[in-house]
Design a protein around this motif. Structure first.
Motif, mmCIF file in Angstrom:
data_model
loop_
_atom_site.group_PDB
_atom_site.id
_atom_site.type_symbol
_atom_site.label_atom_id
_atom_site.label_comp_id
_atom_site.label_asym_id
_atom_site.label_seq_id
_atom_site.Cartn_x
_atom_site.Cartn_y
_atom_site.Cartn_z
ATOM 1 N N ASP A 1 -35.288 13.547 -88.817
ATOM 2 C CA ASP A 1 -34.803 14.368 -90.624
ATOM 3 C C ASP A 1 -35.321 15.757 -91.230
ATOM 4 O OD1 ASP A 1 -34.983 13.584 -93.595
ATOM 5 O OD2 ASP A 1 -35.528 11.989 -93.064
ATOM 6 N N VAL A 2 -33.883 16.398 -91.196
ATOM 7 C CA VAL A 2 -33.755 17.391 -91.633
ATOM 8 C C VAL A 2 -34.297 18.076 -93.237
ATOM 9 C CG1 VAL A 2 -31.379 16.923 -92.809
ATOM 10 C CG2 VAL A 2 -32.254 19.228 -92.100
ATOM 11 N N GLU A 3 -34.526 16.979 -94.287
ATOM 12 C CA GLU A 3 -34.869 16.634 -95.645
ATOM 13 C C GLU A 3 -36.489 16.713 -95.267
ATOM 14 O OE1 GLU A 3 -30.928 15.283 -95.904
ATOM 15 O OE2 GLU A 3 -32.709 14.434 -95.069
ATOM 16 N N LYS A 4 -36.833 15.748 -94.607
ATOM 17 C CA LYS A 4 -38.595 15.436 -94.218
ATOM 18 C C LYS A 4 -38.703 16.589 -93.785
ATOM 19 C CE LYS A 4 -41.340 12.446 -91.803
ATOM 20 N NZ LYS A 4 -41.920 11.167 -90.939
ATOM 21 N N MET A 5 -38.705 16.930 -93.127
ATOM 22 C CA MET A 5 -38.996 18.058 -92.648
ATOM 23 C C MET A 5 -39.060 19.057 -93.110
ATOM 24 S SD MET A 5 -39.990 17.240 -89.287
ATOM 25 C CE MET A 5 -40.821 18.686 -88.341
ATOM 26 N N SER A 6 -37.888 19.829 -93.633
ATOM 27 C CA SER A 6 -37.833 21.310 -94.307
ATOM 28 C C SER A 6 -38.361 21.157 -95.732
ATOM 29 C CB SER A 6 -36.576 21.131 -94.553
ATOM 30 O OG SER A 6 -35.920 21.687 -93.478
ATOM 31 N N ILE A 7 -38.833 20.072 -96.765
ATOM 32 C CA ILE A 7 -39.157 19.717 -97.595
ATOM 33 C C ILE A 7 -40.407 20.634 -98.217
ATOM 34 C CG2 ILE A 7 -39.804 18.773 -99.510
ATOM 35 C CD1 ILE A 7 -37.649 16.707 -99.408
ATOM 36 N N PRO A 8 -41.528 20.486 -97.122
ATOM 37 C CA PRO A 8 -43.000 20.882 -97.796
ATOM 38 C C PRO A 8 -42.651 22.608 -97.180
ATOM 39 C CG PRO A 8 -43.109 18.827 -96.209
ATOM 40 C CD PRO A 8 -41.885 19.380 -95.978
ATOM 41 N N LEU A 9 -41.882 23.027 -96.272
ATOM 42 C CA LEU A 9 -42.229 24.354 -96.125
ATOM 43 C C LEU A 9 -41.364 24.573 -97.217
ATOM 44 C CD1 LEU A 9 -40.824 24.755 -91.809
ATOM 45 C CD2 LEU A 9 -42.921 24.738 -93.396
ATOM 46 N N LEU A 10 -39.907 24.200 -98.171
ATOM 47 C CA LEU A 10 -39.791 25.459 -99.264
ATOM 48 C C LEU A 10 -40.363 24.978 -99.709
ATOM 49 C CD1 LEU A 10 -35.994 23.326 -98.753
ATOM 50 C CD2 LEU A 10 -36.772 24.541 -98.737
ATOM 51 N N LEU A 11 -41.324 23.733 -100.303
ATOM 52 C CA LEU A 11 -42.390 24.430 -101.275
ATOM 53 C C LEU A 11 -42.994 25.048 -100.838
ATOM 54 C CD1 LEU A 11 -43.170 20.139 -101.933
ATOM 55 C CD2 LEU A 11 -41.320 21.772 -103.410
ATOM 56 N N GLN A 12 -43.539 25.609 -99.998
ATOM 57 C CA GLN A 12 -44.365 26.603 -99.889
ATOM 58 C C GLN A 12 -43.460 28.305 -100.047
ATOM 59 O OE1 GLN A 12 -46.899 25.743 -96.892
ATOM 60 N NE2 GLN A 12 -46.323 24.157 -96.281
ATOM 61 N N ASP A 13 -42.267 28.065 -100.323
ATOM 62 C CA ASP A 13 -41.309 29.040 -100.036
ATOM 63 C C ASP A 13 -40.816 29.693 -98.496
ATOM 64 O OD1 ASP A 13 -39.745 30.965 -101.276
ATOM 65 O OD2 ASP A 13 -41.184 32.654 -101.434
ATOM 66 N N LYS A 14 -41.555 29.506 -98.109
ATOM 67 C CA LYS A 14 -40.969 29.740 -95.781
ATOM 68 C C LYS A 14 -39.225 29.229 -96.007
ATOM 69 C CE LYS A 14 -46.320 29.019 -94.813
ATOM 70 N NZ LYS A 14 -46.673 27.940 -94.396
ATOM 71 N N VAL A 15 -38.537 29.971 -96.858
ATOM 72 C CA VAL A 15 -37.319 29.157 -96.213
ATOM 73 C C VAL A 15 -36.838 30.164 -95.372
ATOM 74 C CG1 VAL A 15 -35.280 30.063 -97.605
ATOM 75 C CG2 VAL A 15 -37.090 29.646 -99.114
#
Length: 246
Positions: A169-183
């Protein structure tokens, strides 16, 4: 070797009929590792690889018989894996045919090792044993386990290395990293997958809509992370919560 063991496991008391015994090689390298004589260590490792009847199976024999790689920090076993990867590139030799029963046996063993090892072993094992072509069910289970333990970065990096993105799930995998600014890490995760890129953009666009409160997203992931996340990633999510607009 137990002829009834289809995975080809060996015990410490077993020896190969010919060639270097991988467990004896491991003992030699363990002694040199403690002296920090890296040049001599590399030379001995490469000589040992050349003398093994089956370097790939030999590596798994060493990893399965040693638990040094379970801890944190640099380990001899991770170093050996990287060195064998380099040696195979420098000394091309025929290996098991793709999709052959022999390769599938080795991949099954490598996946079991990977599920109990630190992330430093993921790249060399994936390369050596072509894990991107292995049975995905065990690999996906391991990625999900990393995620639910709060090890979000490791989960995404392993999923990227093994090309498992379409099954996650791309949203599930991405959200925690986006919140940590690991774009940048998220961008690498979706690179080469246009559909996932579109879904990621849609997610980020939704965060720009009127009335959206990022604190709701952050709070959800901080709550999940508190159960088992590593200190670094838990603090990263908590920091995102504290820095979000009031």
């Amino acid at each position: 070797m137990d002829p009834g063991d289809p995975a080809g496991h060996r015990t410490a008391g077993e020896c190969r009929c010919t060639g270097q015994d991988p467990l004896l090689l491991l003992q030699t390298l363990q002694t040199l590792w403690s002296t920090r004589e890296r040049q001599q260590l590399q030379e001995e490792a490469w000589r040992g690889f050349a003398a093994l009847d089956d370097p790939l199976a030999g590596l798994l024999d060493m990893l399965e018989s040693s638990r040094g790689w379970r801890g944190k920090g640099p380990s001899l076993e991770a170093w050996i894996s990287h060195q064998l990867q380099c040696w195979l590139r420098a000394q091309p030799r025929p290996g098991p045919a793709q999709h052959s029963p022999r390769l599938e046996q080795l991949q099954a063993r490598a996946v079991r090792v990977l599920t109990e090892s630190p992330s430093s072993l993921a790249a060399p094992l994936a390369s050596i044993f072509q894990l991107q072509d292995a049975d995905q069910s065990c690999l996906l289970e391991h990625v999900h386990r990393l995620y639910h333990e709060g090890r979000f970065r490791e989960a995404v990096m392993l999923g990227t290395k093994l090309k498992l993105q379409p099954e996650l799930d791309v949203e599930k995998m991405s959200i925690p990293l986006l919140l940590q600014d690991k774009v940048a890490l998220v961008e690498r995760y979706v690179a080469g997958f246009p559909d996932l890129q579109r879904r990621l953009l849609a997610l980020m666009d939704s965060w720009c809509q009127p009335g959206f409160d990022i604190k709701d997203v952050v709070s959800c992931h901080v709550t999940a992370a508190r159960t088992a996340a590593s200190g670094e990633e838990r603090l990263g999510l908590a920091g995102a919560l504290l820095s979000s607009p009031k």
